[in-house]
Motif scaffolding. Structure first.
Motif, mmCIF file in Angstrom:
data_model
loop_
_atom_site.group_PDB
_atom_site.id
_atom_site.type_symbol
_atom_site.label_atom_id
_atom_site.label_comp_id
_atom_site.label_asym_id
_atom_site.label_seq_id
_atom_site.Cartn_x
_atom_site.Cartn_y
_atom_site.Cartn_z
ATOM 1 N N ALA A 83 37.141 43.047 37.806
ATOM 2 C CA ALA A 83 38.318 42.958 36.944
ATOM 3 C C ALA A 83 38.447 44.292 36.231
ATOM 4 O O ALA A 83 37.626 44.628 35.368
ATOM 5 C CB ALA A 83 38.185 41.809 35.949
ATOM 6 N N PHE A 84 39.461 45.060 36.621
ATOM 7 C CA PHE A 84 39.663 46.391 36.053
ATOM 8 C C PHE A 84 40.771 46.357 34.994
ATOM 9 O O PHE A 84 41.896 45.960 35.299
ATOM 10 C CB PHE A 84 40.067 47.386 37.139
ATOM 11 N N THR A 90 45.326 43.466 33.953
ATOM 12 C CA THR A 90 44.041 43.590 34.655
ATOM 13 C C THR A 90 44.270 43.491 36.155
ATOM 14 O O THR A 90 45.091 42.687 36.615
ATOM 15 C CB THR A 90 43.079 42.466 34.219
ATOM 16 N N ILE A 91 43.555 44.293 36.913
ATOM 17 C CA ILE A 91 43.538 44.156 38.373
ATOM 18 C C ILE A 91 42.283 43.390 38.752
ATOM 19 O O ILE A 91 41.171 43.824 38.450
ATOM 20 C CB ILE A 91 43.566 45.521 39.068
ATOM 21 N N GLU A 92 42.470 42.232 39.393
ATOM 22 C CA GLU A 92 41.345 41.387 39.779
ATOM 23 C C GLU A 92 41.133 41.472 41.295
ATOM 24 O O GLU A 92 42.087 41.373 42.071
ATOM 25 C CB GLU A 92 41.600 39.938 39.368
ATOM 26 N N VAL A 93 39.879 41.641 41.683
ATOM 27 C CA VAL A 93 39.518 41.795 43.099
ATOM 28 C C VAL A 93 38.378 40.848 43.431
ATOM 29 O O VAL A 93 37.379 40.799 42.711
ATOM 30 C CB VAL A 93 39.090 43.243 43.424
ATOM 31 N N CYS A 103 43.469 40.284 45.383
ATOM 32 C CA CYS A 103 43.636 41.615 44.830
ATOM 33 C C CYS A 103 44.973 41.600 44.098
ATOM 34 O O CYS A 103 46.019 41.930 44.675
ATOM 35 C CB CYS A 103 43.605 42.674 45.920
ATOM 36 N N HIS A 104 44.955 41.171 42.834
ATOM 37 C CA HIS A 104 46.164 40.905 42.067
ATOM 38 C C HIS A 104 46.157 41.645 40.731
ATOM 39 O O HIS A 104 45.103 41.861 40.127
ATOM 40 C CB HIS A 104 46.305 39.409 41.786
ATOM 41 N N TYR A 105 47.358 41.995 40.306
ATOM 42 C CA TYR A 105 47.573 42.543 38.978
ATOM 43 C C TYR A 105 48.017 41.391 38.082
ATOM 44 O O TYR A 105 49.022 40.738 38.343
ATOM 45 C CB TYR A 105 48.644 43.628 39.024
ATOM 46 N N VAL A 106 47.235 41.128 37.059
ATOM 47 C CA VAL A 106 47.522 40.039 36.119
ATOM 48 C C VAL A 106 47.944 40.660 34.804
ATOM 49 O O VAL A 106 47.164 41.368 34.157
ATOM 50 C CB VAL A 106 46.288 39.132 35.923
ATOM 51 N N THR A 107 49.181 40.399 34.407
ATOM 52 C CA THR A 107 49.694 40.985 33.166
ATOM 53 C C THR A 107 49.116 40.263 31.957
ATOM 54 O O THR A 107 48.505 39.196 32.073
ATOM 55 C CB THR A 107 51.230 40.903 33.128
ATOM 56 N N ALA A 108 49.333 40.840 30.792
ATOM 57 C CA ALA A 108 48.836 40.248 29.552
ATOM 58 C C ALA A 108 49.439 38.875 29.304
ATOM 59 O O ALA A 108 48.827 38.021 28.654
ATOM 60 C CB ALA A 108 49.142 41.178 28.381
ATOM 61 N N SER A 109 50.641 38.643 29.854
ATOM 62 C CA SER A 109 51.287 37.340 29.687
ATOM 63 C C SER A 109 50.849 36.316 30.727
ATOM 64 O O SER A 109 51.258 35.165 30.674
ATOM 65 C CB SER A 109 52.815 37.499 29.745
ATOM 66 N N GLY A 110 50.020 36.742 31.690
ATOM 67 C CA GLY A 110 49.511 35.822 32.695
ATOM 68 C C GLY A 110 50.237 35.861 34.022
ATOM 69 O O GLY A 110 49.851 35.166 34.968
ATOM 70 N N THR A 111 51.296 36.675 34.141
ATOM 71 C CA THR A 111 52.010 36.795 35.409
ATOM 72 C C THR A 111 51.162 37.550 36.420
ATOM 73 O O THR A 111 50.504 38.539 36.078
ATOM 74 C CB THR A 111 53.347 37.534 35.213
ATOM 75 N N GLU A 112 51.171 37.105 37.688
ATOM 76 C CA GLU A 112 50.352 37.715 38.722
ATOM 77 C C GLU A 112 51.216 38.374 39.797
ATOM 78 O O GLU A 112 52.246 37.838 40.197
ATOM 79 C CB GLU A 112 49.439 36.673 39.376
#
Length: 216
Positions: A83-84, A90-93, A103-112
């Protein structure tokens, strides 16, 4: 709560990068290297390009790590699942035995948002097939699911018989005898088919704990 604990634990594994440049993707790295990109536009007009690299075969110690590049330079590294922290989220791998699970970008609001695979990579070629030939892509995906379902059923049958021979279970339920006795060639073909199906789904970052775990 568990998801937050898992994410916090992954964040603690992140180490700073060494600043080396990102190497271009080579054709012979189709199934040994994954490369995915994320472009973020900022309010001031500045643009940042993040790239995630995963070497499926692992490093010299056999340990699979995710590497994060920022604007073409090595920015951070972490063991998977990773989790970067990046701009706005955050980018989760996460990986499986056959490729990427996530391999997703998760925004602070929870959107992926799933990162975009490099067009030269196996993941990128699979994405292009889905984009340009959706019917063919759907048929391939359907066959993959069918092969994995067959693999799960066969695995369940193979497990049920020895378990049923445990004395307390045999005394109360009876011994289960498998109705299927497949020839070696067919069993081998189905095993290979399930492995290929899991690989195909990994190229699309599709993962189900029962289907794909049984196919690995």
């Amino acid at each position: 709560m568990f998801e937050q604990w898992r994410r916090d634990r992954a964040l603690r594994r992140v180490k700073s990068g060494d600043g080396r440049p990102l190497k271009p993707f080579r054709w012979w790295q189709q199934f040994s290297r994954a490369l995915l990109h994320l472009t973020l536009d900022h309010h001031d007009g500045h643009r940042t390009v993040y790239t995630v690299e995963v070497r499926h075969m692992g490093d010299s110690n056999g340990e699979v790590k995710a590497h994060l590049f920022r604007d073409g330079r090595h920015h951070a590294v972490s063991k998977v699942p990773a989790a970067f922290p990046v701009d706005g989220g955050t980018i989760e791998v996460a990986t499986s035995q056959v490729g990427l699970k996530r391999c997703h970008y998760v925004t602070a609001s929870g959107t992926e948002h799933q990162l975009t695979p490099d067009p030269k990579s196996a993941e990128g070629r699979r994405a292009r097939l889905e984009r340009n030939h959706p019917v063919v892509s759907g048929a391939v995906g359907f066959v993959s699911v069918v092969l994995l379902v067959i693999g799960v059923i066969l695995l369940a049958i193979q497990i049920a018989e020895p378990i049923s021979r445990i004395p307390p279970i045999a005394a109360n339920i009876g011994i289960f005898e498998s109705p299927l006795h497949l020839p070696l060639w067919l069993n081998t073909a189905l095993t290979i088919g399930a492995a290929l199906a899991s690989t195909e789904r990994a190229l699309r970052m599709r993962y189900h704990w029962l289907l794909d775990a049984a196919g690995n």
